[in-house]
Each structure stands twice: as structure tokens, then as C-alpha cells.
Design a protein around this motif. Structure first.
Motif, short mmCIF file in Angstrom:
data_model
loop_
_atom_site.label_atom_id
_atom_site.label_comp_id
_atom_site.label_asym_id
_atom_site.label_seq_id
_atom_site.Cartn_x
_atom_site.Cartn_y
_atom_site.Cartn_z
N GLN A 180 0.83 -1.20 0.00
CA GLN A 180 0.00 0.00 0.00
C GLN A 180 0.86 1.25 0.00
O GLN A 180 0.58 2.21 -0.73
CB GLN A 180 -0.92 -0.02 1.22
CG GLN A 180 -1.97 -1.12 1.17
CD GLN A 180 -2.73 -1.24 2.46
OE1 GLN A 180 -2.31 -0.75 3.51
NE2 GLN A 180 -3.89 -1.89 2.41
N LYS A 181 1.91 1.27 0.83
CA LYS A 181 2.76 2.46 0.90
C LYS A 181 3.46 2.75 -0.41
O LYS A 181 3.76 3.91 -0.72
CB LYS A 181 3.80 2.31 2.04
CG LYS A 181 3.22 2.50 3.43
CD LYS A 181 4.29 2.46 4.51
CE LYS A 181 5.14 3.72 4.56
NZ LYS A 181 4.42 4.91 5.01
N LEU A 182 3.71 1.70 -1.17
CA LEU A 182 4.40 1.88 -2.46
C LEU A 182 3.45 1.77 -3.65
O LEU A 182 3.89 1.88 -4.79
CB LEU A 182 5.52 0.84 -2.60
CG LEU A 182 6.73 1.08 -1.69
CD1 LEU A 182 7.72 -0.09 -1.79
CD2 LEU A 182 7.43 2.39 -2.02
N GLY A 183 2.16 1.55 -3.38
CA GLY A 183 1.19 1.51 -4.47
C GLY A 183 1.45 0.42 -5.48
O GLY A 183 1.23 0.61 -6.69
N LEU A 184 1.93 -0.73 -5.02
CA LEU A 184 2.31 -1.79 -5.94
C LEU A 184 1.09 -2.44 -6.56
O LEU A 184 0.04 -2.60 -5.93
CB LEU A 184 3.15 -2.85 -5.21
CG LEU A 184 4.43 -2.35 -4.54
CD1 LEU A 184 5.20 -3.53 -3.96
CD2 LEU A 184 5.30 -1.58 -5.53
N ASN A 185 1.24 -2.83 -7.81
CA ASN A 185 0.19 -3.51 -8.56
C ASN A 185 0.27 -4.99 -8.26
O ASN A 185 1.05 -5.73 -8.87
CB ASN A 185 0.36 -3.23 -10.05
CG ASN A 185 -0.69 -3.95 -10.88
OD1 ASN A 185 -1.65 -4.49 -10.36
ND2 ASN A 185 -0.49 -3.96 -12.19
N GLY A 186 -0.52 -5.46 -7.27
CA GLY A 186 -0.47 -6.85 -6.88
C GLY A 186 0.80 -7.15 -6.11
O GLY A 186 1.44 -6.26 -5.56
N SER A 187 1.17 -8.40 -6.04
CA SER A 187 2.38 -8.81 -5.33
C SER A 187 3.22 -9.72 -6.21
O SER A 187 2.69 -10.52 -6.99
CB SER A 187 2.01 -9.53 -4.02
OG SER A 187 1.23 -10.67 -4.27
N GLN A 188 4.53 -9.59 -6.06
CA GLN A 188 5.47 -10.43 -6.80
C GLN A 188 6.57 -10.89 -5.85
O GLN A 188 6.81 -10.25 -4.80
CB GLN A 188 6.09 -9.67 -7.97
CG GLN A 188 5.11 -9.30 -9.07
CD GLN A 188 5.77 -8.60 -10.25
OE1 GLN A 188 6.99 -8.46 -10.29
NE2 GLN A 188 4.96 -8.17 -11.20
N ALA A 189 7.24 -11.95 -6.19
CA ALA A 189 8.30 -12.49 -5.34
C ALA A 189 9.42 -11.49 -5.11
O ALA A 189 10.08 -11.50 -4.08
CB ALA A 189 8.84 -13.79 -5.95
N SER A 190 9.62 -10.60 -6.08
CA SER A 190 10.73 -9.64 -5.98
C SER A 190 10.39 -8.41 -5.13
O SER A 190 11.25 -7.56 -4.91
CB SER A 190 11.13 -9.17 -7.38
OG SER A 190 10.02 -8.53 -8.03
N ASP A 191 9.15 -8.31 -4.62
CA ASP A 191 8.74 -7.11 -3.89
C ASP A 191 9.51 -6.94 -2.59
O ASP A 191 9.84 -5.82 -2.19
CB ASP A 191 7.24 -7.16 -3.60
CG ASP A 191 6.41 -6.96 -4.86
OD1 ASP A 191 6.98 -6.55 -5.88
OD2 ASP A 191 5.19 -7.25 -4.81
N ASN A 192 9.80 -8.04 -1.90
CA ASN A 192 10.56 -7.94 -0.66
C ASN A 192 11.93 -7.32 -0.91
O ASN A 192 12.41 -6.50 -0.12
CB ASN A 192 10.73 -9.32 0.00
CG ASN A 192 9.44 -9.82 0.63
OD1 ASN A 192 8.55 -9.03 0.94
ND2 ASN A 192 9.34 -11.13 0.82
N GLU A 193 12.54 -7.70 -2.01
CA GLU A 193 13.84 -7.13 -2.37
C GLU A 193 13.71 -5.65 -2.70
O GLU A 193 14.56 -4.83 -2.33
CB GLU A 193 14.43 -7.89 -3.55
CG GLU A 193 15.82 -7.40 -3.96
CD GLU A 193 16.39 -8.20 -5.13
OE1 GLU A 193 17.38 -7.73 -5.73
OE2 GLU A 193 15.84 -9.27 -5.44
N LEU A 194 12.62 -5.28 -3.36
CA LEU A 194 12.37 -3.88 -3.72
C LEU A 194 12.23 -3.02 -2.45
O LEU A 194 12.83 -1.94 -2.35
CB LEU A 194 11.10 -3.78 -4.55
CG LEU A 194 10.73 -2.40 -5.09
CD1 LEU A 194 11.72 -1.97 -6.18
CD2 LEU A 194 9.30 -2.39 -5.63
N VAL A 195 11.46 -3.51 -1.49
CA VAL A 195 11.27 -2.79 -0.23
C VAL A 195 12.57 -2.72 0.56
O VAL A 195 12.95 -1.67 1.07
CB VAL A 195 10.16 -3.45 0.62
CG1 VAL A 195 10.10 -2.82 2.01
CG2 VAL A 195 8.82 -3.33 -0.07
N SER A 196 13.27 -3.85 0.64
CA SER A 196 14.52 -3.90 1.39
C SER A 196 15.55 -2.92 0.83
O SER A 196 16.25 -2.23 1.58
CB SER A 196 15.09 -5.32 1.37
OG SER A 196 16.30 -5.40 2.09
#
Length: 471
Positions: A335-351
Motif C-alpha cells: 500500500q505504501k508503495l502503491g504496488l500492482n499486486g504482489s510479486q516475489a521480488s517485492d521484498n527485495e524492492l522494499v529492502s
């Protein structure tokens, strides 16, 4: 103002009748008109000062101090209780919901352990501002109806003007409340308290017997997860997450040493007594888990006469805390990043983003606001995030701005502003800045030309900033 009694039928030692100690010259400093209207409280200023200083007591209901235990910084104290608070009773609002009315700083009680039971004006003003801000930010919280000056000094490191704060809460049932009865071996009291908490906060639980109290534990755990995720979404650090400051309702209580994080760092600590960082910003999920486990321990007598079996059943719930928290935490970042759905790489993006925030000492609130606004004005993008932003933008869509605008506040109750207002109240009993500040905080997610000065960070103030419990 019609009050009803509460908690008097739980157990003999659970609530103790006790009268507030009158003060010399009560004077209303802050009054929450909105809450007063919701609670049908219609009093003139003189009556407000008398009732909410403790100088005048409603004749229908006797004030009480509540008993509870608590793990304070990990160390168990079996008998804490309201050492400087008096529960006046409860009042029913326009929607027929009952709310606890408690005076904090109204004098010594049987639980004071030698303390004076008083509150200085600083913590009272802080609680009023912070609870109103948290409510506007969408974080579950207790509220403040009033702050009344006592006209008398309290003595801490130095003499300070005294005040009484009126707290409004859906209940004051704490994890420590259950620990208190469990420590005394009062199974009947435990059952009565659990049933009261279920009726008040979790009425959808219809199970009976063992399943009823397992469902209660699970519901409380869910609320604690939601609460801590909300805290971390806005950068709030509670500062004293003891079990006696953990409400089973999932509302924030006790704003003594709390603060807001400016520069991002999971290790941020402001409380003057948290020397080991137990309640640091990034450690709050672990402590919530730990506190829920202490509640589970207290519920053992309600689960089974076979302690080993009870522990196994309760552990099966507590052991899911991490997975459920991580899921809620991941959804919060989406939500904070307004991501379109979820992907396996999202944790790396946030980190990667959080690493950059810490590396460049970026302000948590302003950075996420800038990212939000950059979707409409690319010039708002912080230069040090431009390379990372290419990957982020590939994960956004036409709905991202709306999601981010709802999750990322544009303004928060900055520590340095609150300290300025507190100083004004200590010296003058009012602050010219407060009304405008509270008005801005009512709509923390909306654009307004008046908010820019409240978005400014405080330079190096937070580098050595400390908060205090006020006791």
C-alpha cells in the motif's frame, strides 16, 4: 453526565474503590468538543474543571483504581495497578456504546507504591495531541476528553505544573489484567474477565468452552498485529510496550515516552529508560508477539485442566504470529508503495528502498510523501532514489497514487513541534500554535498549503532526543 460502573463484579481485588485527591485550583486547558458531543457531555467550563480534576465526583458511581500485573522491560511485577489513575465509570454515547472515563494524575491510589499519583502538564499535553493525531492517522487509539491544570506543582527532576488528563477508552482490559488474576489463581475471575472482553470487543465469538478462549486469544493476536502494522506504517514508536500497556482491544494506550521517527532506522529509540532498545521501532512486532504469549500463559486455566495440553493448544495459535504478521506487514508495504499486486521480488524492492533511506538519513514520512507526489510530478522524486525508482515505477499503475495517498501521511505530530507546544503550556498554560497544529492533524493525508511548516524536519534535534514516562 450519567455514569455506569464497570469491572466491580470481576473479582474482589480487581477494582478498588478510591476517590481522587482534590486539587487547589483546577482550570481547563484543553477540551475535546467532538468527544464531549458524542458522549452527550454538556457542562460549562467550571463544571468541566471540577469533574475532570476529580474535585467533584458523580454520586451514582464510586471511582475505582484497577489492579493489574505487568512485564516491564521483560521483568514481571505481579502487582502494579492504577498508581495514578481513577476510573470514574463508563458513559454511553449516541450509538449506545459504553466508554470508560478515566482520570490520569488524580492522586495516589492503593496501587501507588509510594508515588504521588500526579501527572505533570507535559505528559498530559503530549497524550492529548498524540492520541488525536493517531486517531486522525487511522491508528486504533484511546482518546482524550480533557486536560485540566491542577494549580499545584508536581516534583520530578524539577518542580513542574501539574495536570489531570481525562482518557476515554473502549475498555481498560490489559494483558496485565489477565496476568493479575492468573497470578492469584483466580480462575473464576479470569473467566469473568475473558467473557467481558469478548462481549465488549469480540461479540462474534459464539463458541463455548475451550474453543471460546482459544478464539479470544486468536482475535487479540490479530488486533495486536493490526495495531503494530499501523504504528510502523506512520513511523510511531510506543516506547513502553509493557504487558500492562497492552489493551486486548488493540488500541494504543499510554503515550508517556512515545515519539515519531524522523530519519528512517529500525533501531530508533527515544525512551530515556529503554537502554537496550527493547522497544525500538523495528522491535515492536517481536514485543507484540511476546506480549501475546504472556496472555496465552494467563489463559491456561481456561483451556484445560491438563496444563501440557493447554500449552499445546495455545502455542498452536501463538506460533502463527510471525507468519500472520509478515503477511500484514507485506500488504502494508504494498500500500505504501502503491504496488500492482504482489510479486516475489517485492521484498527485495522494499529492502533496497529501506537500505537507501537509512544510508542517506532520509526522513521516513517526507520520503514516502515525495514518492507519492512523484507519480504526478516527477520532480518530487528524491535524487538518491532515482535508480531504485525505475524498478519501483515498473510495479505501479493508475491506481497507485490513490493507494499511496491513503497510506502515507503528509504530516505527522513531529517531536520538535510537540516539545515547543509543551514548553508553551509549562510557561503560559496555552500555546498559540496548538489550534492550527491540531487543525492540520485532523486531515494528515490531504494536501493543504498550511502544512508545509509542519513537514519540516528538526535538524539535529532527534539525534539526542529523549522522551520520559512522566511518573
Amino acid at each position: 453526565m450519567k455514569l455506569i460502573s464497570r469491572y466491580t463484579d470481576i473479582a474482589d481485588a480487581f477494582s478498588v474503590t478510591d476517590t481522587p485527591t482534590p486539587v487547589g485550583a483546577p482550570e481547563v486547558l484543553l477540551w475535546n468538543d467532538h468527544i464531549a458531543e458524542e458522549l452527550n457531555i454538556d457542562l460549562n467550563s467550571s463544571q468541566q474543571a471540577l469533574y475532570f480534576s476529580g474535585n467533584k465526583i458523580n454520586s451514582d458511581v464510586a471511582p475505582v483504581a484497577l489492579g493489574y500485573s505487568g512485564h516491564q522491560f521483560g521483568h514481571f511485577s505481579p502487582r502494579l495497578g492504577d498508581g495514578r489513575a481513577h476510573l470514574l465509570g463508563a458513559i454511553v454515547d449516541k450509538n449506545n456504546q459504553a466508554w470508560d472515563i478515566q482520570l490520569k494524575g488524580a492522586g495516589a491510589t492503593p496501587f501507588s507504591r509510594g508515588g504521588d499519583g500526579r501527572c505533570s502538564i507535559g505528559p498530559a499535553v503530549r497524550e492529548y495531541i498524540m492520541s488525536e493525531a493517531m486517531h486522525a492517522l487511522g491508528v486504533p487509539t484511546t482518546r482524550c476528553l480533557a486536560v485540566v491544570a491542577s494549580g499545584e506543582p508536581v516534583y520530578r527532576q524539577t518542580p513542574l505544573p501539574g495536570a489531570i488528563v481525562t482518557r476515554v477508552a473502549s475498555s481498560h482490559i490489559r494483558v496485565g489484567s489477565f496476568q493479575y488474576l492468573a497470578t492469584q489463581g483466580d480462575v473464576a475471575g479470569l473467566k469473568a474477565l475473558a467473557d467481558l472482553a469478548i462481549a465488549r470487543h469480540y461479540p462474534k465469538i459464539e463458541a463455548t468452552g475451550t474453543e471460546r478462549y482459544l478464539a479470544f486469544l486468536n482475535a487479540v493476536m490479530q488486533k495486536q498485529i493490526e495495531l503494530v502494522v499501523s504504528w510502523m506504517r506512520v513511523g510511531f514508536i510506543h516506547g513502553v510496550m509493557n504487558t500492562d500497556n497492552t489493551l486486548v482491544s488493540g488500541e494504543t494506550i499510554d503515550y508517556g515516552p512515545c515519539a515519531m521517527m524522523n530519519d528512517f532506522d529500525f533501531d530508533t529509540v527515544f525512551s530515556s529508560i529503554d537502554h537496550q532498545g527493547r522497544y525500538a521501532f523495528g522491535n515492536q512486532p517481536n514485543i507484540a508477539n511476546w506480549n501475546c504469549a504472556r496472555l496465552a500463559e494467563s489463559l491456561i486455566p481456561l483451556i484445560s485442566d491438563d496444563e501440557e495440553q493447554a500449552v499445546e493448544l495455545l502455542s498452536s495459535i501463538i506460533n502463527h504470529f510471525a507468519d500472520q504478521f509478515n503477511q500484514a506487514f507485506t500488504e502494508m508495504w504494498e500500500q505504501k508503495l502503491g504496488l500492482n499486486g504482489s510479486q516475489a521480488s517485492d521484498n527485495e524492492l522494499v529492502s533496497e528502498l529501506l537500505t537507501l533511506l537509512k544510508q542517506y538519513n532520509l526522513d521516513y514520512t517526507n520520503t514516502f510523501n515525495d514518492l507519492t507526489q512523484s507519480l504526478k510530478d516527477p520532480q518530487m522524486m528524491p535524487a538518491v532514489l532515482s535508480s531504485w525508482a525505475k524498478k519501483w515505477l515498473a510495479r505501479t499503475d493508475e491506481f497507485s497514487y490513490g493507494k499511496m495517498s491513503e497510506a502515507n501521511p503528509r504530516v505527522i505530530p513531529r517531536n520538535h513541534i510537540i516539545e515547543t507546544i509543551i514548553s508553551d503550556f509549562i510557561e503560559h498554560k496555552h500555546s498559540a500554535q496548538l489550534d492550527e497544529f491540531l487543525n492540520v492533524l485532523k486531515n494528515p493525508y490531504q494536501a493543504d498549503n498550511e502544512i508545509s511548516k509542519y513537514q519540516d524536519v528538526s535538524g539535529d534535534l532527534d539525534k539526542n532526543y529523549q522522551t520520559f514516562c512522566g511518573t
